[in-house]
Design a protein around this motif. Structure first.
Motif, PDB file in Angstrom:
ATOM      1  N   GLY A 285      44.610   8.126   0.787  1.00  0.00           N
ATOM      2  CA  GLY A 285      45.753   9.023   0.627  1.00  0.00           C
ATOM      3  C   GLY A 285      45.484  10.085  -0.416  1.00  0.00           C
ATOM      4  O   GLY A 285      44.728   9.868  -1.356  1.00  0.00           O
ATOM      5  N   VAL A 286      46.120  11.224  -0.226  1.00  0.00           N
ATOM      6  CA  VAL A 286      46.014  12.344  -1.164  1.00  0.00           C
ATOM      7  C   VAL A 286      47.391  12.959  -1.314  1.00  0.00           C
ATOM      8  O   VAL A 286      48.074  13.207  -0.324  1.00  0.00           O
ATOM      9  N   SER A 287      47.791  13.213  -2.555  1.00  0.00           N
ATOM     10  CA  SER A 287      48.998  14.000  -2.784  1.00  0.00           C
ATOM     11  C   SER A 287      48.677  15.051  -3.843  1.00  0.00           C
ATOM     12  O   SER A 287      47.970  14.770  -4.806  1.00  0.00           O
ATOM     13  N   VAL A 288      49.169  16.248  -3.609  1.00  0.00           N
ATOM     14  CA  VAL A 288      48.966  17.355  -4.543  1.00  0.00           C
ATOM     15  C   VAL A 288      50.348  17.937  -4.840  1.00  0.00           C
ATOM     16  O   VAL A 288      51.049  18.383  -3.940  1.00  0.00           O
ATOM     17  N   ILE A 289      50.700  17.904  -6.126  1.00  0.00           N
ATOM     18  CA  ILE A 289      52.024  18.349  -6.544  1.00  0.00           C
ATOM     19  C   ILE A 289      51.879  19.587  -7.422  1.00  0.00           C
ATOM     20  O   ILE A 289      51.254  19.523  -8.487  1.00  0.00           O
ATOM     21  N   PRO A 290      52.416  20.725  -6.981  1.00  0.00           N
ATOM     22  CA  PRO A 290      52.332  21.936  -7.797  1.00  0.00           C
ATOM     23  C   PRO A 290      53.310  21.876  -8.974  1.00  0.00           C
ATOM     24  O   PRO A 290      54.434  21.402  -8.825  1.00  0.00           O
ATOM     25  N   ASN A 291      52.853  22.317 -10.130  1.00  0.00           N
ATOM     26  CA  ASN A 291      53.692  22.378 -11.320  1.00  0.00           C
ATOM     27  C   ASN A 291      53.551  23.782 -11.898  1.00  0.00           C
ATOM     28  O   ASN A 291      52.681  24.036 -12.723  1.00  0.00           O
ATOM     29  N   SER A 292      54.398  24.696 -11.437  1.00  0.00           N
ATOM     30  CA  SER A 292      54.271  26.098 -11.838  1.00  0.00           C
ATOM     31  C   SER A 292      54.622  26.317 -13.304  1.00  0.00           C
ATOM     32  O   SER A 292      54.120  27.259 -13.921  1.00  0.00           O
ATOM     33  N   ASP A 293      55.449  25.463 -13.885  1.00  0.00           N
ATOM     34  CA  ASP A 293      55.804  25.619 -15.299  1.00  0.00           C
ATOM     35  C   ASP A 293      54.580  25.461 -16.207  1.00  0.00           C
ATOM     36  O   ASP A 293      54.458  26.152 -17.215  1.00  0.00           O
ATOM     37  N   ASP A 294      53.694  24.541 -15.855  1.00  0.00           N
ATOM     38  CA  ASP A 294      52.494  24.292 -16.652  1.00  0.00           C
ATOM     39  C   ASP A 294      51.242  24.908 -16.027  1.00  0.00           C
ATOM     40  O   ASP A 294      50.133  24.684 -16.521  1.00  0.00           O
ATOM     41  N   ASN A 295      51.411  25.652 -14.929  1.00  0.00           N
ATOM     42  CA  ASN A 295      50.292  26.299 -14.239  1.00  0.00           C
ATOM     43  C   ASN A 295      49.201  25.293 -13.870  1.00  0.00           C
ATOM     44  O   ASN A 295      48.029  25.467 -14.229  1.00  0.00           O
TER      45      ASN A 295
END
Length: 99
Positions: free
Chosen positions: A57-67
């Motif tokens: 499994g792979v999950s990628v979570i974007p966190n724009s606040d911390d770039n």
């Protein structure tokens, strides 16, 4: 795995196809679309470059606040009889960091 993620294709002279160069995504806006592209790269290309592992499994979570992107990877290493390894990491301006 970290070497595959951070090496750009063409950077390794004897293996020009080696590498995913995930750092290139940091120059694009942090978004769900980029997170999907990172996930797709990992799922489809990592097993070709590291045949000793199986991706569960792979999950990628974007966190724009911390770039940054939080990447969670679940793998098996059948040749070592090791199953259920979970790798939690972050891709940001400092590189690829495994926790």
């Amino acid at each position: 795995i970290a070497n595959v993620f951070l090496t750009a294709p063409g950077q390794k002279i004897l293996s020009p196809e080696f590498g995913l160069d995930l750092k290139r995504y940091l120059f694009e806006p942090i978004s769900d679309f980029s997170a999907f592209a990172i996930k797709d790269d990992i799922q489809n290309r990592l097993p070709l470059m590291e045949p000793r592992i199986e991706i569960e499994g792979v999950s990628v979570i974007p966190n724009s606040d911390d770039n940054e992107y939080q990447i969670n990877l679940q793998i098996n290493i059948p040749s070592l009889d090791v199953y259920g390894i979970s790798i939690r990491s972050v891709l940001n301006n400092n590189g690829y960091i495994i926790f």
